[in-house]
Write an enzyme that holds these catalytic residues in place. Structure first.
Site, mmCIF file in Angstrom:
data_model
loop_
_atom_site.group_PDB
_atom_site.id
_atom_site.type_symbol
_atom_site.label_atom_id
_atom_site.label_comp_id
_atom_site.label_asym_id
_atom_site.label_seq_id
_atom_site.Cartn_x
_atom_site.Cartn_y
_atom_site.Cartn_z
ATOM 1 N N LYS A 63 0.854 -1.194 0.000
ATOM 2 C CA LYS A 63 0.000 0.000 0.000
ATOM 3 C C LYS A 63 0.883 1.235 0.000
ATOM 4 O O LYS A 63 2.033 1.178 0.440
ATOM 5 C CB LYS A 63 -0.838 0.025 1.287
ATOM 6 C CG LYS A 63 -1.924 -1.011 1.363
ATOM 7 C CD LYS A 63 -2.685 -0.860 2.686
ATOM 8 C CE LYS A 63 -3.773 -1.905 2.826
ATOM 9 N NZ LYS A 63 -4.849 -1.822 1.843
ATOM 10 N N GLU A 69 -5.988 -9.789 1.056
ATOM 11 C CA GLU A 69 -5.610 -10.890 1.946
ATOM 12 C C GLU A 69 -6.733 -11.320 2.884
ATOM 13 O O GLU A 69 -6.740 -12.449 3.365
ATOM 14 C CB GLU A 69 -4.375 -10.478 2.775
ATOM 15 C CG GLU A 69 -4.646 -9.623 4.016
ATOM 16 C CD GLU A 69 -5.257 -8.263 3.733
ATOM 17 O OE1 GLU A 69 -5.134 -7.789 2.591
ATOM 18 O OE2 GLU A 69 -5.868 -7.677 4.645
ATOM 19 N N ARG A 97 -9.911 -11.932 2.352
ATOM 20 C CA ARG A 97 -10.718 -13.031 1.798
ATOM 21 C C ARG A 97 -9.956 -14.347 1.868
ATOM 22 O O ARG A 97 -10.556 -15.411 1.969
ATOM 23 C CB ARG A 97 -11.129 -12.676 0.356
ATOM 24 C CG ARG A 97 -9.946 -12.383 -0.538
ATOM 25 C CD ARG A 97 -10.322 -11.577 -1.773
ATOM 26 N NE ARG A 97 -10.419 -10.140 -1.492
ATOM 27 C CZ ARG A 97 -10.713 -9.222 -2.396
ATOM 28 N NH1 ARG A 97 -10.969 -9.561 -3.648
ATOM 29 N NH2 ARG A 97 -10.765 -7.946 -2.062
HETATM 30 N N1 BES Z 1 -7.814 -3.956 4.623
HETATM 31 C C1 BES Z 1 -8.060 -3.569 3.291
HETATM 32 C C2 BES Z 1 -9.423 -2.896 3.108
HETATM 33 C C3 BES Z 1 -9.645 -1.590 3.812
HETATM 34 C C4 BES Z 1 -9.508 -0.413 3.125
HETATM 35 C C5 BES Z 1 -10.034 -1.555 5.125
HETATM 36 C C6 BES Z 1 -9.739 0.784 3.758
HETATM 37 C C7 BES Z 1 -10.270 -0.353 5.770
HETATM 38 C C8 BES Z 1 -10.121 0.807 5.085
HETATM 39 C C9 BES Z 1 -8.037 -4.801 2.370
HETATM 40 O O1 BES Z 1 -7.197 -5.824 2.756
HETATM 41 C C10 BES Z 1 -7.565 -4.340 1.018
HETATM 42 O O2 BES Z 1 -6.465 -3.888 0.946
HETATM 43 N N2 BES Z 1 -8.435 -4.446 0.014
HETATM 44 C C11 BES Z 1 -8.132 -4.042 -1.312
HETATM 45 C C12 BES Z 1 -8.484 -5.165 -2.260
HETATM 46 C C13 BES Z 1 -7.956 -4.984 -3.647
HETATM 47 C C14 BES Z 1 -6.447 -5.129 -3.667
HETATM 48 C C15 BES Z 1 -8.588 -6.031 -4.556
HETATM 49 C C16 BES Z 1 -8.952 -2.799 -1.619
HETATM 50 O O3 BES Z 1 -10.112 -2.725 -1.204
HETATM 51 O O4 BES Z 1 -8.424 -1.898 -2.262
HETATM 52 ZN ZN ZN Z 2 -6.875 -5.950 4.858
HETATM 53 ZN ZN ZN Z 3 -5.198 -5.645 2.094
#
Ligand code: BES
Ligand code: ZN
Ligand code: ZN
Length: 516
Positions: free
Chosen positions: A294, A366, A368
């Protein structure tokens, strides 16, 4: 109730934002009026009733005059702070007009408003709250004063363990109500545990990643549940997971020096032969994104990527402590998602306990993965009658629904509408997003059984489709994506900003409504 407007009203009277100490609650049928602070409710200025009317008489009409002078609005939750009315040091007058009647969660909001209003001036509070003139929507399960106490308790939270100077002060809240005995029972033997469960969830979700990794999380759960009747805690470590072939959960943990854990809280308070409800939570103790790293903007908040699991823990705490006559299994999939030298890579293929394979498109998808193995395990081991999973899963859900609603996804729309009703009754609201055949199409992989993310939108539904692949089609299944709701950038009535422990009230309500 609009907290922002309440906050503006408070600011006008010199209140600043709160830092809060823990209160004790008592319930009495009559008050000697000796407490330095009092709270009364007003829903009609023309026809004052209850404690407000008595105070107006005692002050020879001064109360009404002061309210008029301050343009007091009777709107639910509006707060007016007055001093030296009928000789009382401090008086909070709170609007309680609601054309539909006041609901259970609105009573909790009122409790939260009382806490935040009082704590904004001092940390030591001794207050009597007079509850004899509220018009309610329905006969709720609980007495109004117990709900007000519970809302106060929920709001009464601060995370100051890393501050050298702690919040100090001791608060005493006396609820003056006709059915004091019943209220005491409702609060002490039930609602108190829900508020404590919420605080437990917030504590876990606020703890920084350096001090909250799977091993620590598992130990905290063991300690928190030891000695509670009908509870067993099971902790699966890497060797156990290897035996079950949990390649997805193991895979997510591989980049970290901290090994993953799968923690199961068994609560068997019901009939031996009745299938349990299963609650499964995403417990990523920190989500860097892994090799699909990220960017740094806001990454610190990913310390709360275990909020689904912490809400499961908080809910189990409430259910087990009040001794609900039901069987519930809480399962928490714990891992730290780090980009270490042995981390999984995009393109890797992982095995799962189910025996199928997943191609990794993004190591940042991750949640899921860990849930895939967790929900499969809980179905195999416990044959639940219903499965609910809860996770800070996708930015997509947060963008769609902001912080008003958690996303609910089911295979059967009827179940989603039932969940919306549960949401209203619990004070934690959900809104449905779809699960369509196309979402399953999007996770087809050329080299494995599925892949962990699709090419495009809608991200929240695609994530749900990945998990759905591991859930028996005939099992009632509720998927909650809380990415947008748990971490707040502003206070709400029943929670200071930060983690609000979202899901404890919702899941607690789901469980209550199963008890016959
Ligand atoms: N933990 C994040 C989702 C999240 C985002 C939680 C903002 C709280 C606030 C999750 O693991 C994630 O990174 N999801 C990605 C998925 C994508 C890579 C398919 C997302 O939502 O961007
Ligand atoms: Zn996450
Ligand atoms: Zn994530």
């Amino acid at each position: 109730m609009n907290f922002k407007k309440t906050a503006v009203a408070l600011a006008l009277f010199g209140f600043t934002s709160a830092s809060i100490a823990q209160a004790t609650f008592s319930f009495v049928a009559q008050s000697d009026m000796k407490a330095p602070s009092h709270v009364v409710f007003v829903d009609d200025l023309e026809n004052l009733d209850g404690a407000a009317a008595r105070l107006n008489t005692a002050s020879e009409g001064q109360l009404l005059k002061l309210l008029a002078l301050n343009d007091f609005e009777t709107k639910l939750g509006h707060v007016q702070h007055l001093q030296m009315v009928a000789g009382l040091e401090s008086l909070l007058v709170i609007g309680s007009k609601d054309d539909n009647g006041i609901s259970a969660s609105e009573l909790q909001d009122l409790g939260g408003i009382i806490a935040s209003s009082l704590y904004s001036t001092t940390k030591t509070v001794d207050v009597a709250v007079h509850i004899d003139n509220l018009t309610l929507t329905d006969t709720t399960l609980f007495t109004p004063s117990a709900l007000i106490a519970s809302g106060y308790h929920m709001r009464d939270y601060s995370f100051d363990k890393y501050k050298t100077k702690k919040d100090e002060g001791k608060s005493t809240v006396t609820l003056v109500t006709q059915n004091a005995e019943m209220a005491e029972n409702h609060y002490q033997n039930d609602l108190k545990y829900v508020a404590q469960g919420i605080h437990m969830a917030r504590d876990i979700a606020t703890e920084p990643g350096n001090n909250m990794y799977p091993e620590v999380f598992a130990d905290k759960i063991k300690a928190a549940f030891s000695g509670i009747d009908n509870v067993k805690v099971k902790v699966l470590d890497v060797r156990d997971m290897e035996k079950y072939n949990m390649g997805a959960l193991l895979g997510v943990g591989k980049g970290s020096v901290h090994d993953p854990r799968l923690v199961i809280i068994e609560y068997l308070g019901g009939d031996k032969n009745t299938a349990p409800i299963a609650l499964a939570g995403k417990g990523i103790t920190f989500d860097t994104g892994g090799i699909s790293l990220k960017d740094n903007d806001g990454m610190w908040a990913m310390k709360s990527d275990l909020a689904g699991a912490s809400a499961v823990a908080g809910t189990m705490h409430a259910i087990a402590n009040r001794g609900e006559k039901i069987n519930v299994i809480g399962i928490m999939a714990m891992a730290e998602n780090m980009p270490g030298a042995s981390a999984i890579r995009p393109g890797d293929v992982l095995d799962t306990m189910k025996g199928t394979t997943i191609e990794i498109m993004s190591t940042d998808a991750e949640g899921r993965l860990v849930l895939a193995d967790a929900v499969y395990y809980v179905q195999q081991e416990y044959k639940p009658s219903m499965l609910l999973n809860i996770a800070t899963l996708t930015g997509s859900a947060a963008r769609a629904l902001s912080d008003e609603y958690a996303a609910v996804i089911t295979r059967d729309f009827e179940l989603s509408t039932q969940m919306m009703e549960v949401g209203k009754r619990s004070g934690e609201h959900v809104w449905p997003l779809p699960l369509h055949a196309n979402h399953f199409e999007q996770i087809k992989s050329p080299i494995a059984d599925i892949k962990n993310s699709g090419a495009g939108n809608p991200g929240a539904s695609i994530a749900a489709a990945v998990i759905a692949t591991f859930v028996d089609e005939s099992l009632p299944w509720v998927h909650l994506d809380i990415a947008g709701v748990d971490w707040l950038s502003e206070d709400i009535d029943v929670s200071p900003k930060g983690s609000q422990g979202w899901g404890v009230r919702f899941m607690d309500q789901v469980v209550r409504e199963q008890v016959k």
